[in-house]
Structures are given as C-alpha cells and as structure tokens.
Design a protein around this motif. Sequence first.
Motif, PDB file in Angstrom:
ATOM      1  N   PRO A 187      -1.957   5.436   3.375  1.00 62.50           N
ATOM      2  CA  PRO A 187      -2.706   5.133   2.072  1.00 62.50           C
ATOM      3  C   PRO A 187      -2.860   3.601   1.798  1.00 62.50           C
ATOM      4  O   PRO A 187      -2.324   2.857   2.825  1.00 62.50           O
ATOM      5  CB  PRO A 187      -1.751   5.584   0.867  1.00 62.50           C
ATOM      6  N   PRO A 188      -3.796   3.106   0.894  1.00 62.92           N
ATOM      7  CA  PRO A 188      -4.114   1.827   0.966  1.00 62.92           C
ATOM      8  C   PRO A 188      -2.803   0.806   0.716  1.00 62.92           C
ATOM      9  O   PRO A 188      -2.703  -0.062   1.352  1.00 62.92           O
ATOM     10  CB  PRO A 188      -4.911   1.679  -0.295  1.00 62.92           C
ATOM     11  N   VAL A 189      -1.667   0.989   0.223  1.00 67.58           N
ATOM     12  CA  VAL A 189      -0.649   0.349   0.182  1.00 67.58           C
ATOM     13  C   VAL A 189      -0.144   0.090   1.716  1.00 67.58           C
ATOM     14  O   VAL A 189       0.458  -0.933   2.070  1.00 67.58           O
ATOM     15  CB  VAL A 189       0.518   0.762  -0.754  1.00 67.58           C
ATOM     16  N   VAL A 190      -0.006   1.207   2.556  1.00 66.28           N
ATOM     17  CA  VAL A 190       0.366   0.906   3.895  1.00 66.28           C
ATOM     18  C   VAL A 190      -0.553   0.305   4.736  1.00 66.28           C
ATOM     19  O   VAL A 190      -0.447  -0.660   5.513  1.00 66.28           O
ATOM     20  CB  VAL A 190       0.573   2.241   4.467  1.00 66.28           C
ATOM     21  N   THR A 191      -1.906   0.456   4.774  1.00 67.70           N
ATOM     22  CA  THR A 191      -2.992  -0.018   5.487  1.00 67.70           C
ATOM     23  C   THR A 191      -2.978  -1.777   5.022  1.00 67.70           C
ATOM     24  O   THR A 191      -3.217  -2.398   5.898  1.00 67.70           O
ATOM     25  CB  THR A 191      -4.375   0.812   5.533  1.00 67.70           C
ATOM     26  N   GLY A 192      -3.112  -1.889   3.719  1.00 69.52           N
ATOM     27  CA  GLY A 192      -3.121  -3.090   3.351  1.00 69.52           C
ATOM     28  C   GLY A 192      -2.132  -4.114   3.808  1.00 69.52           C
ATOM     29  O   GLY A 192      -2.308  -5.250   4.109  1.00 69.52           O
ATOM     30  N   THR A 193      -0.927  -3.522   3.745  1.00 70.83           N
ATOM     31  CA  THR A 193       0.225  -4.311   4.463  1.00 70.83           C
ATOM     32  C   THR A 193       0.215  -4.437   5.632  1.00 70.83           C
ATOM     33  O   THR A 193       0.407  -5.464   6.370  1.00 70.83           O
ATOM     34  CB  THR A 193       1.607  -3.571   3.824  1.00 70.83           C
ATOM     35  N   LYS A 228      -6.798  -8.956  -0.371  1.00 67.94           N
ATOM     36  CA  LYS A 228      -7.949  -8.155  -1.154  1.00 67.94           C
ATOM     37  C   LYS A 228      -7.929  -6.717  -1.157  1.00 67.94           C
ATOM     38  O   LYS A 228      -8.012  -6.249  -2.345  1.00 67.94           O
ATOM     39  CB  LYS A 228      -9.326  -8.579  -0.101  1.00 67.94           C
ATOM     40  N   MET A 229      -7.453  -6.035  -0.018  1.00 70.11           N
ATOM     41  CA  MET A 229      -7.234  -4.795   0.094  1.00 70.11           C
ATOM     42  C   MET A 229      -6.082  -4.174  -0.909  1.00 70.11           C
ATOM     43  O   MET A 229      -6.108  -3.337  -1.761  1.00 70.11           O
ATOM     44  CB  MET A 229      -6.747  -4.000   1.167  1.00 70.11           C
ATOM     45  N   LEU A 230      -4.932  -4.987  -1.080  1.00 70.15           N
ATOM     46  CA  LEU A 230      -3.644  -4.766  -1.892  1.00 70.15           C
ATOM     47  C   LEU A 230      -3.856  -5.015  -3.293  1.00 70.15           C
ATOM     48  O   LEU A 230      -3.347  -4.451  -4.297  1.00 70.15           O
ATOM     49  CB  LEU A 230      -2.688  -5.535  -1.458  1.00 70.15           C
ATOM     50  N   SER A 231      -5.247  -5.705  -3.612  1.00 71.04           N
ATOM     51  CA  SER A 231      -5.599  -6.063  -4.901  1.00 71.04           C
ATOM     52  C   SER A 231      -5.816  -4.895  -5.589  1.00 71.04           C
ATOM     53  O   SER A 231      -5.786  -4.754  -7.015  1.00 71.04           O
ATOM     54  CB  SER A 231      -6.455  -7.118  -4.994  1.00 71.04           C
ATOM     55  N   GLY A 232      -6.332  -3.745  -4.857  1.00 75.04           N
ATOM     56  CA  GLY A 232      -6.672  -2.459  -5.773  1.00 75.04           C
ATOM     57  C   GLY A 232      -5.582  -1.616  -5.837  1.00 75.04           C
ATOM     58  O   GLY A 232      -5.629  -0.301  -6.363  1.00 75.04           O
ATOM     59  N   VAL A 233      -4.380  -1.891  -5.292  1.00 77.92           N
ATOM     60  CA  VAL A 233      -3.226  -0.909  -5.261  1.00 77.92           C
ATOM     61  C   VAL A 233      -2.388  -1.369  -6.591  1.00 77.92           C
ATOM     62  O   VAL A 233      -2.047  -2.691  -6.937  1.00 77.92           O
ATOM     63  CB  VAL A 233      -2.379  -1.201  -3.940  1.00 77.92           C
ATOM     64  N   PRO A 234      -1.871  -0.433  -7.211  1.00 78.32           N
ATOM     65  CA  PRO A 234      -0.955  -0.713  -8.231  1.00 78.32           C
ATOM     66  C   PRO A 234       0.358  -1.466  -8.069  1.00 78.32           C
ATOM     67  O   PRO A 234       0.923  -0.882  -7.113  1.00 78.32           O
ATOM     68  CB  PRO A 234      -0.729   0.620  -8.997  1.00 78.32           C
ATOM     69  N   PHE A 235       0.524  -2.532  -8.615  1.00 75.71           N
ATOM     70  CA  PHE A 235       1.618  -3.302  -8.159  1.00 75.71           C
ATOM     71  C   PHE A 235       2.836  -2.746  -9.110  1.00 75.71           C
ATOM     72  O   PHE A 235       3.720  -3.647  -9.805  1.00 75.71           O
ATOM     73  CB  PHE A 235       1.685  -4.743  -8.447  1.00 75.71           C
ATOM     74  N   ASP A 236       3.263  -1.568  -8.701  1.00 77.50           N
ATOM     75  CA  ASP A 236       4.554  -0.893  -9.400  1.00 77.50           C
ATOM     76  C   ASP A 236       5.896  -1.119  -8.561  1.00 77.50           C
ATOM     77  O   ASP A 236       5.789  -1.923  -7.323  1.00 77.50           O
ATOM     78  CB  ASP A 236       4.448   0.464  -9.782  1.00 77.50           C
ATOM     79  N   LYS A 237       6.910  -0.951  -9.181  1.00 76.54           N
ATOM     80  CA  LYS A 237       8.094  -1.279  -8.232  1.00 76.54           C
ATOM     81  C   LYS A 237       8.162  -0.877  -7.004  1.00 76.54           C
ATOM     82  O   LYS A 237       8.825  -1.141  -6.029  1.00 76.54           O
ATOM     83  CB  LYS A 237       9.541  -0.829  -9.112  1.00 76.54           C
ATOM     84  N   ARG A 238       7.762   0.641  -6.673  1.00 77.10           N
ATOM     85  CA  ARG A 238       7.676   1.299  -5.440  1.00 77.10           C
ATOM     86  C   ARG A 238       6.646   0.509  -4.506  1.00 77.10           C
ATOM     87  O   ARG A 238       7.067   0.383  -3.415  1.00 77.10           O
ATOM     88  CB  ARG A 238       6.920   2.812  -5.833  1.00 77.10           C
ATOM     89  N   ASN A 239       5.621   0.342  -5.066  1.00 83.45           N
ATOM     90  CA  ASN A 239       4.599  -0.310  -3.870  1.00 83.45           C
ATOM     91  C   ASN A 239       5.139  -1.558  -3.719  1.00 83.45           C
ATOM     92  O   ASN A 239       5.000  -2.084  -2.298  1.00 83.45           O
ATOM     93  CB  ASN A 239       3.080  -0.556  -4.439  1.00 83.45           C
ATOM     94  N   MET A 240       5.668  -2.529  -4.742  1.00 87.37           N
ATOM     95  CA  MET A 240       6.191  -3.880  -4.275  1.00 87.37           C
ATOM     96  C   MET A 240       7.348  -3.767  -3.386  1.00 87.37           C
ATOM     97  O   MET A 240       7.302  -4.907  -2.317  1.00 87.37           O
ATOM     98  CB  MET A 240       6.599  -4.566  -5.733  1.00 87.37           C
ATOM     99  N   LEU A 241       7.972  -2.659  -3.392  1.00 88.25           N
ATOM    100  CA  LEU A 241       9.229  -2.653  -2.307  1.00 88.25           C
ATOM    101  C   LEU A 241       8.598  -2.351  -0.944  1.00 88.25           C
ATOM    102  O   LEU A 241       9.221  -2.786  -0.224  1.00 88.25           O
ATOM    103  CB  LEU A 241      10.096  -1.581  -3.106  1.00 88.25           C
ATOM    104  N   ILE A 242       7.643  -1.494  -0.909  1.00 91.58           N
ATOM    105  CA  ILE A 242       7.010  -1.229   0.430  1.00 91.58           C
ATOM    106  C   ILE A 242       6.564  -2.339   1.031  1.00 91.58           C
ATOM    107  O   ILE A 242       6.591  -2.891   2.309  1.00 91.58           O
ATOM    108  CB  ILE A 242       5.984  -0.056   0.420  1.00 91.58           C
ATOM    109  N   ILE A 243       5.566  -3.288   0.097  1.00 94.44           N
ATOM    110  CA  ILE A 243       5.007  -4.434   0.897  1.00 94.44           C
ATOM    111  C   ILE A 243       6.232  -5.587   1.095  1.00 94.44           C
ATOM    112  O   ILE A 243       6.256  -6.076   2.130  1.00 94.44           O
ATOM    113  CB  ILE A 243       4.147  -5.020  -0.232  1.00 94.44           C
TER     114      ILE A 243
END
Length: 452
Positions: free
Chosen positions: A149-155, A381-396
Amino acid sequence: MTISTSEGLDTRPSENYSTTASARDVNSMPPLSRAIPLGIQHVLAMFVGNVTVPIIIARAADLPPDQTAFMVQAAMFVAGVATLLQSLGVGRIGARLPIVMGTSFGFVPVLIPIAVGMGLPAALGAALCGGVAMALVGLFLPWFRFLFPPVVTGTFVVMLGILLMPVGLAYAGGGFGASDFGAPHHLGLAFLVLIVTVGLHQFGRGIWSEIAPLAGLLAGFAVATAFGYVDFSKVGSADWVTLPSPLSIGLEFHMAAIIPVVLLSLVTVAESIGDIVGTTAGGLNREPTKKELSGGVMADGIASVFAAIFNAFPQVSFSQNVGMVALTGVVSRYVVAIGGGFLMLAGLLPKLGGLVSSIPNAVLGGAVLIMFGMIASAGIKMLSGVPFDKRNMLIIGTSLTIAVGLPAQEGLYANLSENLQAMIESGLIPGAITAIALNLILPKCPESRRTQ
C-alpha cells in the motif's frame, strides 16, 4: 491513449502523437533535437555505476585485463537491451515507463565469494536462476499487490533516497577508495556541477531546464579536462568494435550458489517496486498500475536471464534515474529508450564506452547528489497522501530506523553468514521487510480504513 500489447517490440506512441509532443508525457516522442540529449543525460547518470560491478567482481576473481574489458562491454550492451525492454515493452513484459536498467550493486557481496570459490560460470548460472525467480514473482505480482500500500511504497522510496545520499557524497569526494579522497579539486568539480545544475534547473527555460544535469556534467567534464584530471588512456587503447558473444564465459549450476542468489533476487523485488513507484510519483504524480508493476518486475527478471547468457550480471532499475525523472520532469519513455540505444552502442563501440567512463567520479557526484535527494523528496510527496495516524507513523519510523541504523552497526550482525550480512548491509532489504511485516501485523486505524 492506447499501448500495444502485441508479441513484438511496442514502439508506437500514443494516438495523439505529434512531432512537437512534450517530453513530460510518458507516451510522447519529443523531437530528436531534444530527445537525444535528454536520453544521453539519463545514461551518464548511471554509466560508471553500471560498469563498476563487473570490474569489482573481475578483480576479486583475479581475471586478466582482456576478460575484464570484455565483461565491461557486455555490461553496457546488456544494460541497453534491458532499458529498451523496460521502457518500450514486449507483450506483458516491461513497465513502459522512463526507467533505465543496469547491473545491480546489491548482488556484488553474494557473487564475489561464488566467483572466487566456484568460478565465474557458477556466478552467472546462479544469476540466471535468480532472474527466473524475479520473472515469476513479477508474473504473479498482481495477486500480492496488497503487500504494497502507499505507506509501504512511500517508505521504500524515502529509504532509497536516504541510503543513496552517502554514495553521492562518496562520488563527490573522488569515489570509493580514491587515494586523494576529499581533495580540493574533487570537491571543487562536484560543487561546480551542483551550481550549474541547480542554476539551470531553477532559472533556465524550456530545454535548458530539462538538460540541467547534462549541462552540469559537461561543464564539470570540460573543466576537469582543462586541468588535466581526465584520463583518456582507455579511449586510445580500446578497440573500435566489439560484438556480443553469448555464453563466452559459460554457465554452471551449483545449488550452493543458486540458493543465496535466488533469495536475494526475491528480496530485491522490493527495490524494483520502490523504483517504479518513485518514477510514477516523482514524474507522473500517481501510483503505478498493477500492469506497470508486474511488467516492470518481469522485465528485471527476463533482463537478468539475458544478462547471464551474454556474460553480465543481474539487471535492475537504476535509482539515479528515478531522481533524474523527479528533477527534470521528463517522463517520455521514448527518451529513455534513446538512452538505452546509446548504451547498446557503447557496448558495441569500446572507444565510446571508454570516453564516457573517463568522466571523473567527482563530476558525477555533483549531479547525483541532487538526484538522490530528489528520490527522497518523491517518497515524502507520496507519504503526504497517507494518514499520519499512530499506525502509519510507527511503520514509517521503525522501517527507516532499521534501514538506516542497522547497516551503520556492523557488529550487531557480524556473526551471521556472509549472505545474510550482505542482505543486511544493503539497508533497503531489512527496511523493506520491516515495512511489509508491520503493515500486515498492525491493526488499521479507523481513519486508514476509510482512506483505503
């Protein structure tokens, strides 16, 4: 716009083709007066990296100079063919995006002990099997798209940029292992290229903005030549024409060599996906389609098989050119195909290859410093479209910590096998595995579910 998927080389531009089509359309062919310098610009960004791999492995295996030169020529020829396959496409194979292919550095730590202990044919045989594995993964990739998903590919893309930044600085200092590393003339050349590139990119108009990296490289090369920092001996001693010779070195298949190369090939798919995503995000402002991802990874595999047959090592997309796309905004795949044709010529005409390889590392460093930074910018830029909730911030955060921090502490994995150490040292592989695993394990927040 339609793209042919017939069983032949797909070279048809879009239905709206015109001779004045913009280089900022992936399916448009600009006039040759623009397309040729833009295509050569892509090649210069990766040329030295592409020919360095066979030189490193040949020296480790103590090969004679003539065989080393033969492998360098093979690397250039194969990279050109692979770039044409990736950018133009054959059937389902190829992303049909502005992606430049070349010999992968990631396999060097694994292939060196194989080449030294079992011989070069065993290394090429293992590389061929790794290519088959990559092609199969690409074929079935649409079924595994949920892993990216975007959070993985953006990272992934941010990792690529960050991990390549030290490489750019190493080039600017004169190159890895340079006896005068960090000398003032190296830093001065890199700074000159940097200034010319930034100035034209920001203040130039039209073609001058698009060829800013090429103009910077040419300015640096001219100054380096004037002060005697360019060695033209390779040009004088090189032959005029060298024809490709398949299976000249030969292929041998040993399970002890095949297993680590195949495993590394499977993990390298994450890097290929990151490059494809970085290209579409930085140049086209969108996510890649399933067809582009699948075709791109299949092209990596098929090109690696072709490389082994033609005495070269595994082929992957070059991250330098992801930064080039983001920097210049030039996304025409036909421009990159012209660069692929130039690479093939360099593989067939050793004097041309010698001329390009004479560009000092510091000159290249001034250009790639910007490009690697642009890769990281594309990931942000890709990650800017991902919700920066606690889950995604932990992944990144966790993935970047593993990718950047782990290779810097070699003592933590010094007791592991050489193959595992090679995978960890890349940084991208453990970081990518961390991102994928956390995305599968961590429960999605309500905001993430609504976004998906």
